[in-house]
Scaffold this motif. Structure first.
Motif, PDB file in Angstrom:
ATOM      1  N   ASP A   1       0.864  -1.197   0.000  1.00  0.00           N
ATOM      2  CA  ASP A   1       0.000   0.000   0.000  1.00  0.00           C
ATOM      3  C   ASP A   1       0.894   1.238   0.000  1.00  0.00           C
TER       4      ASP A   1
ATOM      5  N   ARG B   1       2.503   3.088   3.383  1.00  0.00           N
ATOM      6  CA  ARG B   1       1.490   3.267   4.429  1.00  0.00           C
ATOM      7  C   ARG B   1       1.336   2.016   5.292  1.00  0.00           C
ATOM      8  N   ASP B   2       1.485   0.851   4.671  1.00  0.00           N
ATOM      9  CA  ASP B   2       1.248  -0.400   5.398  1.00  0.00           C
ATOM     10  C   ASP B   2       2.433  -0.818   6.261  1.00  0.00           C
TER      11      ASP B   2
ATOM     12  N   GLY C   1       2.395  -1.519  11.595  1.00  0.00           N
ATOM     13  CA  GLY C   1       1.064  -1.658  11.017  1.00  0.00           C
ATOM     14  C   GLY C   1       0.690  -0.502  10.112  1.00  0.00           C
ATOM     15  N   ASN C   2       1.292   0.677  10.383  1.00  0.00           N
ATOM     16  CA  ASN C   2       0.883   1.878   9.669  1.00  0.00           C
ATOM     17  C   ASN C   2       2.022   2.892   9.788  1.00  0.00           C
TER      18      ASN C   2
ATOM     19  N   TYR D   1       2.756   5.350  12.626  1.00  0.00           N
ATOM     20  CA  TYR D   1       1.501   5.725  13.287  1.00  0.00           C
ATOM     21  C   TYR D   1       1.052   4.607  14.224  1.00  0.00           C
TER      22      TYR D   1
END
Lengths: 400, 107
Positions: free
Chosen positions: A70, A90-91, A112-113, A131
């Motif tokens: 992603d 993002r991933d 995770g992010n 994040y």
């Protein structure tokens, strides 16, 4: 000559020709791999998990690398020799790409992010801002093995981390979005990181960047009018608020895309910054950070990027004004030109000496290339839903 | 309390009056909305809606929330947070269509 001898001679000639052709093809293939990296770059195809490798001497696409996950909000930094790109997805994916061989060297999913990253001044460490779980992780640039994990915990709560950059001193600086703090992490000994914390910088700092050649670190605030400034030459002086109250108490306009501070630079002695919730660029004197001007623009600014000599600042905008780019004339502090590169302009990147600017138009599936002097379109490169554009010249710039 | 309750009832009544999703939204507009959802909502919530600066909008994350509240959040935003109001370009019906897409899962 007998007919048999003639046939043998013809056969010999034929094999020689085949051998010659084979050698020529092999030599040209090898010549293809021997090239410099100074004019290379990548374009992120955000929805396809792919980056396109480009060169800007002839403005062409020279390869692509797939399987990167992603890539919404993906960004990249480069190894100091410009050969490898480290792409932050993002991933939580961290992908190391060989631009010369156009291949994925290694990919790990480290969180995770994630939102972005930086490479240390010595080129040995890659830091990623996450994040989820909120914090910074640091990896060996060669192997992508984890060397340090720095949770961003304040008052018992993990915080999303934004605005991660490296300093010339070998440290990383970053901002805690939820907690409203700036941290400087010295990782000279990765096993024992030393972190200096600057709390209470303001509400919802959404991004941070170094300006003035790495002298200062500035974090933009979403929750209030103003920015938080930390002088990296004198961090002991603490964080101070600059350009506070630029909204003059008026109700801010809705923001359909967060501004980004990447690319904010000094032009003509001033810093040009996107306002938040105003259709304005804020201009501050880089020595005093006092407001010099506000320039009314077409929409909510997202990126405000100076041409390398500072003569112009190019600005793109948030939805629904994102088909437009404006060019600010720095001496007069006025909008000089308005361009319409197409639907959903995401990002812009200058070539190292400013002879070209590349602009991604996501919903046109195109990257358009302009001459900043004449504004003529020099060409375009097809890309699926292109977003970020990153040239290897970033390898030699502090904070990129 | 009573005000909150009657507001809640009003919202529920409104939700019941919403047309079935997709009704009256032509194919071109649905395609525009789908792109808006992935790309523009995705700029804060992530292309796959797993969250970013904004919270995750995956089906499981929305399971506890009423359609009406979600529709209202899209149209009017959430003051005090970066979530902006989309009423300037979306109708009630279109917001409801987007909520339905989120409940199905984007992609």
């Amino acid at each position: 000559m007998t007919s048999r001898a003639r046939r043998a001679a013809r056969l010999g000639m034929k094999s020689l020709l085949v051998l010659f052709l084979f050698l020529a093809v092999a030599a040209s293939a090898m010549a293809g791999t021997v090239r410099g990296t100074g004019d290379l770059g990548i374009v992120v195809e955000r929805a396809s998990g792919r980056v396109v490798i480009i060169e800007h001497s002839h403005r062409s696409r020279i390869g692509a690398v797939d399987g990167l996950g992603d890539l919404s909000h993906a960004s990249a930094v480069f190894s100091r020799d410009g050969r490898f790109a480290y792409v932050f997805g993002r991933d939580g994916g961290l992908s190391k790409i060989d631009l010369i061989e156009a291949k994925l060297v290694r990919r790990i999913v480290q969180a995770g992010n994630a939102i972005g990253g930086a490479i240390s001044a010595d080129g040995r460490l890659i830091a990623v801002s996450n994040y989820e779980p909120g914090g910074v992780k640091i990896f060996d640039a060669e192997s992508l093995d984890l060397v340090a994990d720095l949770p961003a915990e304040s008052n018992g709560q993990r915080s999303k981390v934004v605005g991660l950059v490296e300093t010339a001193d070998g440290a990383f600086v970053y901002t805690l979005y939820d907690a409203g703090e700036i941290w400087i992490a010295d990782v000279a000994e990765p096993a024992r990181p030393a972190i200096r914390k600057f709390p209470g910088i303001g509400a919802f700092p959404y991004d941070g960047v170094t300006v003035d050649g790495g002298r200062s670190y500035v974090a933009g605030l979403f929750g209030e009018d103003g920015l938080a400034l930390l002088d990296l030459w004198r961090p002991e002086a603490g964080v101070r608020r600059v350009l506070s109250g630029y909204g003059r108490g008026e109700e801010p306009l809705p923001v359909y895309k967060m501004p980004h501070l990447e690319g904010v630079t000094v032009a003509g002695g001033n810093v040009f910054l996107p306002a938040v919730g105003r259709h304005e660029l804020l201009v501050a004197d880089v020595r005093t950070w006092a407001e010099v001007a506000r320039i009314p623009v077409h929409g909510q600014p997202v990126f405000a990027v100076a041409r390398p000599d500072g003569r112009q600042v190019w600005v793109n905008f948030a939805h629904p004004h994102n088909d437009t780019v404006q060019v600010i004339d720095v001496p007069s502090l006025k909008v000089a030109h308005t361009l319409r590169p197409g639907k959903a302009v995401m990002h812009l990147e200058f070539t190292p000496k400013g002879d070209q600017v590349w602009i991604s138009a996501r919903d046109e599936d195109l990257v358009r290339i302009y001459d900043p002097r004449t504004l003529a379109e020099l060409g375009a490169i097809a890309a699926e839903k292109p977003s970020g554009i990153f040239f290897t010249a970033r390898a030699t710039r502090l904070g990129y | 309390m009573r005000a909150a309750l009657s507001f809640g009832l009003a919202v529920a009544a409104f939700a019941a009056a919403l047309p079935a999703h997709g009704e009256g939204i032509d194919v071109a507009r649905q395609s525009y909305l789908a792109n808006l959802l992935t790309q523009d909502c995705g700029s804060c919530h992530g292309l796959t809606m797993k969250g970013g600066l904004g919270p995750a909008l995956l089906p499981a994350a929305l399971a506890e929330r009423d359609d009406a509240v979600l529709v209202e959040t899209i149209l009017d935003g959430r003051p005090g947070t970066p979530m902006p109001p989309w009423r300037f370009e979306l109708s009630q019906q279109e917001a409801a269509w987007l909520v339905a897409r989120l409940r199905e899962g984007v992609r």
